[in-house]
Design a protein around this motif. Structure first.
Motif, PDB file in Angstrom:
ATOM      1  N   ARG A  52       0.795  -1.174  -0.122  1.00  0.00           N
ATOM      2  CA  ARG A  52      -0.097  -0.007  -0.002  1.00  0.00           C
ATOM      3  C   ARG A  52       0.784   1.133  -0.029  1.00  0.00           C
ATOM      4  O   ARG A  52       1.816   1.349   0.743  1.00  0.00           O
ATOM      5  N   PHE A  53       0.428   2.329  -0.876  1.00  0.00           N
ATOM      6  CA  PHE A  53       1.063   3.486  -0.808  1.00  0.00           C
ATOM      7  C   PHE A  53       0.135   4.497  -0.572  1.00  0.00           C
ATOM      8  O   PHE A  53      -1.192   4.424  -1.024  1.00  0.00           O
ATOM      9  N   ALA A  54       0.254   5.428   0.382  1.00  0.00           N
ATOM     10  CA  ALA A  54      -0.673   6.429   0.771  1.00  0.00           C
ATOM     11  C   ALA A  54      -0.660   7.471  -0.400  1.00  0.00           C
ATOM     12  O   ALA A  54      -1.735   7.929  -0.594  1.00  0.00           O
ATOM     13  N   ARG A  55       0.326   7.985  -1.014  1.00  0.00           N
ATOM     14  CA  ARG A  55       0.230   9.179  -1.949  1.00  0.00           C
ATOM     15  C   ARG A  55       0.934   8.857  -3.177  1.00  0.00           C
ATOM     16  O   ARG A  55       2.150   8.516  -3.219  1.00  0.00           O
ATOM     17  N   PRO A  56       0.392   8.367  -4.244  1.00  0.00           N
ATOM     18  CA  PRO A  56      -1.263   8.329  -4.466  1.00  0.00           C
ATOM     19  C   PRO A  56      -1.597   6.995  -3.695  1.00  0.00           C
ATOM     20  O   PRO A  56      -0.940   6.129  -3.693  1.00  0.00           O
ATOM     21  N   LEU A  57      -2.895   7.172  -3.552  1.00  0.00           N
ATOM     22  CA  LEU A  57      -3.513   5.837  -2.699  1.00  0.00           C
ATOM     23  C   LEU A  57      -3.346   4.970  -3.739  1.00  0.00           C
ATOM     24  O   LEU A  57      -3.818   4.817  -4.873  1.00  0.00           O
ATOM     25  N   LEU A  58      -2.595   3.570  -3.488  1.00  0.00           N
ATOM     26  CA  LEU A  58      -2.542   2.645  -4.384  1.00  0.00           C
ATOM     27  C   LEU A  58      -2.286   1.513  -3.548  1.00  0.00           C
ATOM     28  O   LEU A  58      -1.590   1.225  -2.620  1.00  0.00           O
ATOM     29  N   GLU A  59      -3.051   0.237  -4.014  1.00  0.00           N
ATOM     30  CA  GLU A  59      -2.878  -0.970  -3.343  1.00  0.00           C
ATOM     31  C   GLU A  59      -2.655  -2.024  -4.104  1.00  0.00           C
ATOM     32  O   GLU A  59      -3.285  -2.203  -5.275  1.00  0.00           O
ATOM     33  N   LEU A  60      -1.500  -2.873  -4.220  1.00  0.00           N
ATOM     34  CA  LEU A  60      -1.258  -4.122  -4.951  1.00  0.00           C
ATOM     35  C   LEU A  60      -1.168  -5.248  -4.295  1.00  0.00           C
ATOM     36  O   LEU A  60      -0.685  -5.365  -3.004  1.00  0.00           O
ATOM     37  N   VAL A 119      12.732  -3.446   2.170  1.00  0.00           N
ATOM     38  CA  VAL A 119      13.111  -2.233   1.430  1.00  0.00           C
ATOM     39  C   VAL A 119      12.040  -1.383   0.982  1.00  0.00           C
ATOM     40  O   VAL A 119      12.007  -0.291   1.081  1.00  0.00           O
ATOM     41  N   ALA A 120      10.872  -1.871   0.908  1.00  0.00           N
ATOM     42  CA  ALA A 120       9.656  -1.098   0.638  1.00  0.00           C
ATOM     43  C   ALA A 120       9.431  -0.162   1.816  1.00  0.00           C
ATOM     44  O   ALA A 120       8.909   0.805   1.417  1.00  0.00           O
ATOM     45  N   HIS A 121       9.505  -0.824   3.087  1.00  0.00           N
ATOM     46  CA  HIS A 121       9.158   0.338   3.973  1.00  0.00           C
ATOM     47  C   HIS A 121       9.867   1.285   3.894  1.00  0.00           C
ATOM     48  O   HIS A 121       9.751   2.811   4.390  1.00  0.00           O
ATOM     49  N   LYS A 122      11.101   1.366   3.424  1.00  0.00           N
ATOM     50  CA  LYS A 122      12.363   2.401   3.366  1.00  0.00           C
ATOM     51  C   LYS A 122      11.697   3.608   2.916  1.00  0.00           C
ATOM     52  O   LYS A 122      12.000   4.678   2.792  1.00  0.00           O
ATOM     53  N   VAL A 123      10.976   3.200   1.671  1.00  0.00           N
ATOM     54  CA  VAL A 123      10.345   4.143   0.570  1.00  0.00           C
ATOM     55  C   VAL A 123       9.083   4.572   0.824  1.00  0.00           C
ATOM     56  O   VAL A 123       8.352   5.140   0.210  1.00  0.00           O
TER      57      VAL A 123
END
Length: 68
Positions: free
Chosen positions: A17-25, A40-44
């Protein structure tokens, strides 16, 4: 593939999940690959959850070779 046989092979569900832009994969891949990707993903700024809710329609992580 049944859920039980997938679990025996070490597969897991990965939700990114990304907050900006809202995206869920949603993906599925080996637990070891998922753990490396999540670190790694948590770091970005991505929120990654890993669970055992498998479905045949979920693809493996893109660029999987980066996490093996």
């Amino acid at each position: 593939m049944s859920g039980v046989s997938a679990l025996r092979r070490g597969l897991c569900h990965i939700r990114v999940r990304f907050a900006r832009p809202l995206l869920e994969l949603d993906y599925q891949d080996d637990r070891e690959v998922a753990d490396r990707f999540a670190a790694v993903a948590h770091k970005v700024g991505a929120d990654v959850t890993i669970d055992d809710e498998l479905r045949d329609s979920r693809p493996p992580l893109p660029c999987r070779g980066l996490w093996t």
